[in-house]
Design a protein around this motif. Structure first.
Motif, PDB file in Angstrom:
ATOM      1  N   UNK A  46      32.199   3.704  -8.072  1.00  0.00           N
ATOM      2  CA  UNK A  46      32.566   4.200  -6.745  1.00  0.00           C
ATOM      3  C   UNK A  46      31.697   5.394  -6.378  1.00  0.00           C
ATOM      4  N   UNK A  47      31.172   5.392  -5.148  1.00  0.00           N
ATOM      5  CA  UNK A  47      30.585   6.605  -4.582  1.00  0.00           C
ATOM      6  C   UNK A  47      31.737   7.398  -4.003  1.00  0.00           C
ATOM      7  N   UNK A  48      31.793   8.714  -4.300  1.00  0.00           N
ATOM      8  CA  UNK A  48      32.940   9.526  -3.861  1.00  0.00           C
ATOM      9  C   UNK A  48      32.489  10.952  -3.595  1.00  0.00           C
ATOM     10  N   UNK A  49      33.168  11.594  -2.658  1.00  0.00           N
ATOM     11  CA  UNK A  49      32.838  12.989  -2.358  1.00  0.00           C
ATOM     12  C   UNK A  49      33.147  13.872  -3.563  1.00  0.00           C
ATOM     13  N   UNK A  50      32.246  14.814  -3.837  1.00  0.00           N
ATOM     14  CA  UNK A  50      32.452  15.750  -4.946  1.00  0.00           C
ATOM     15  C   UNK A  50      33.552  16.739  -4.590  1.00  0.00           C
ATOM     16  N   UNK A  51      34.129  17.331  -5.622  1.00  0.00           N
ATOM     17  CA  UNK A  51      35.205  18.309  -5.438  1.00  0.00           C
ATOM     18  C   UNK A  51      34.670  19.591  -4.810  1.00  0.00           C
ATOM     19  N   UNK A  52      35.489  20.231  -3.978  1.00  0.00           N
ATOM     20  CA  UNK A  52      35.168  21.566  -3.473  1.00  0.00           C
ATOM     21  C   UNK A  52      34.163  21.614  -2.347  1.00  0.00           C
ATOM     22  N   UNK A  53      33.895  20.486  -1.720  1.00  0.00           N
ATOM     23  CA  UNK A  53      32.895  20.450  -0.645  1.00  0.00           C
ATOM     24  C   UNK A  53      33.584  20.579   0.710  1.00  0.00           C
ATOM     25  N   UNK A  54      33.065  21.487   1.556  1.00  0.00           N
ATOM     26  CA  UNK A  54      33.588  21.614   2.912  1.00  0.00           C
ATOM     27  C   UNK A  54      33.201  20.370   3.706  1.00  0.00           C
ATOM     28  N   UNK A  55      34.193  19.677   4.242  1.00  0.00           N
ATOM     29  CA  UNK A  55      33.919  18.383   4.863  1.00  0.00           C
ATOM     30  C   UNK A  55      33.187  18.499   6.203  1.00  0.00           C
ATOM     31  N   UNK A  56      33.192  19.691   6.799  1.00  0.00           N
ATOM     32  CA  UNK A  56      32.448  19.855   8.059  1.00  0.00           C
ATOM     33  C   UNK A  56      30.948  19.850   7.807  1.00  0.00           C
ATOM     34  N   UNK A  57      30.541  20.230   6.599  1.00  0.00           N
ATOM     35  CA  UNK A  57      29.102  20.278   6.295  1.00  0.00           C
ATOM     36  C   UNK A  57      28.752  19.269   5.205  1.00  0.00           C
ATOM     37  N   UNK A  58      29.562  18.218   5.111  1.00  0.00           N
ATOM     38  CA  UNK A  58      29.340  17.182   4.099  1.00  0.00           C
ATOM     39  C   UNK A  58      27.939  16.587   4.248  1.00  0.00           C
ATOM     40  N   UNK A  59      27.222  16.431   3.129  1.00  0.00           N
ATOM     41  CA  UNK A  59      25.904  15.788   3.186  1.00  0.00           C
ATOM     42  C   UNK A  59      25.763  14.835   2.004  1.00  0.00           C
ATOM     43  N   UNK A  60      24.702  14.057   2.022  1.00  0.00           N
ATOM     44  CA  UNK A  60      24.546  12.996   1.010  1.00  0.00           C
ATOM     45  C   UNK A  60      24.479  13.544  -0.406  1.00  0.00           C
ATOM     46  N   UNK A  61      24.016  14.794  -0.572  1.00  0.00           N
ATOM     47  CA  UNK A  61      23.951  15.362  -1.931  1.00  0.00           C
ATOM     48  C   UNK A  61      25.351  15.656  -2.482  1.00  0.00           C
ATOM     49  N   UNK A  62      26.353  15.632  -1.610  1.00  0.00           N
ATOM     50  CA  UNK A  62      27.737  15.878  -2.030  1.00  0.00           C
ATOM     51  C   UNK A  62      28.453  14.608  -2.487  1.00  0.00           C
ATOM     52  N   UNK A  63      27.745  13.491  -2.490  1.00  0.00           N
ATOM     53  CA  UNK A  63      28.352  12.223  -2.916  1.00  0.00           C
ATOM     54  C   UNK A  63      27.919  11.945  -4.357  1.00  0.00           C
ATOM     55  N   UNK A  64      28.903  11.739  -5.238  1.00  0.00           N
ATOM     56  CA  UNK A  64      28.624  11.429  -6.644  1.00  0.00           C
ATOM     57  C   UNK A  64      29.143  10.019  -6.939  1.00  0.00           C
ATOM     58  N   UNK A  65      28.865   9.559  -8.160  1.00  0.00           N
ATOM     59  CA  UNK A  65      29.317   8.208  -8.516  1.00  0.00           C
ATOM     60  C   UNK A  65      30.198   8.289  -9.750  1.00  0.00           C
ATOM     61  N   UNK A  66      31.302   7.548  -9.740  1.00  0.00           N
ATOM     62  CA  UNK A  66      32.220   7.531 -10.892  1.00  0.00           C
ATOM     63  C   UNK A  66      32.408   6.101 -11.380  1.00  0.00           C
ATOM     64  N   UNK A  67      32.880   6.004 -12.655  1.00  0.00           N
ATOM     65  CA  UNK A  67      33.127   4.682 -13.242  1.00  0.00           C
ATOM     66  C   UNK A  67      34.606   4.306 -13.124  1.00  0.00           C
ATOM     67  N   UNK A  68      35.007   3.253 -13.831  1.00  0.00           N
ATOM     68  CA  UNK A  68      36.374   2.726 -13.705  1.00  0.00           C
ATOM     69  C   UNK A  68      37.421   3.664 -14.286  1.00  0.00           C
ATOM     70  N   UNK A  69      36.976   4.725 -14.995  1.00  0.00           N
ATOM     71  CA  UNK A  69      37.905   5.744 -15.500  1.00  0.00           C
ATOM     72  C   UNK A  69      37.778   7.054 -14.738  1.00  0.00           C
TER      73      UNK A  69
END
Ligand code: ZN
Length: 210
Positions: A46-69
């Protein structure tokens, strides 16, 4: 500008646009909320927003990837602890995207409702939910008690989703809304439809029309 919810855009770009769109409506202020989309099904990523990011200034570098756990497999930053809930929804529903908002009306309504669900019936906007054909549809949205132990909460959620195969969403008490869709545009539509409906229900109750 090209529509970033267009399937031709990258998943990160589309998540950023979806998240900013929900933030602009006041449903994900500050660092609240998180948004994910499935990158691959096997293995599950899953691509998902990283923790602690202000959503008004969300950018592609704030998206991380996680596994099934819900463990980080790509990107800089810490995945939100709530990634466990996103993974649980994807596994239970086969969703392509999961969106989580912290709106005023879902916070107020779950505080004012002692029952374990909020039922919405009789509104034309219900027809914006996948598979719903009539305003007479009754959408029963379960409320889970809020907690900070996300793996445990994800376990509770799995039980509730299994018992409610028709539910399009769930609420966390005094916290917010989770909804999903087969893809990101459908998930965004569900978030907008449900936030509209919860505001209608909340305003109606405050006018004494329950
Ligand atoms: Zn949250």
């Amino acid at each position: 500008m090209e529509n970033p919810l267009d399937p031709g855009a990258s998943i990160s770009a589309r998540l950023v646009e979806a998240g900013r769109r929900l933030e602009r409506r006041g449903w994900s202020l500050g660092t609240s909320g998180n948004f994910s989309a499935v990158v691959s099904e096997d293995p599950l990523r899953l691509a998902i927003t990283a923790s602690g990011v202000d959503k008004a200034s969300l950018s592609e570098k704030d998206i991380v990837e996680v596994d099934e756990n819900a463990r980080l497999v790509r990107g800089d930053g810490r995945p939100s602890a709530e990634a466990h809930l996103h993974v649980a929804v994807v596994k239970a529903r086969g969703a392509g995207a999961v969106l989580h908002t912290h709106s005023v009306w879902t916070t107020v309504l779950t505080d004012a409702t002692e029952a374990g669900e909020i039922s919405i019936r009789g509104y034309e906007m219900l027809k914006g939910l996948a598979g719903v054909q009539t305003h007479e549809h009754e959408e029963s949205v379960p409320i889970l008690e809020n907690a900070q132990d996300m793996p445990k909460l994800a376990g509770n959620l799995e039980g509730i989703l299994a018992k409610r195969p028709g539910a399009h969403a769930f609420l966390l008490r005094r916290h917010g809304l989770y909804t999903w869709g087969r893809d990101l545009p459908e998930a965004v539509r569900h978030a907008e439809i449900l936030e509209f409906l919860f505001e209608v229900v909340g305003r109606s109750r405050s006018l004494g029309r329950d």
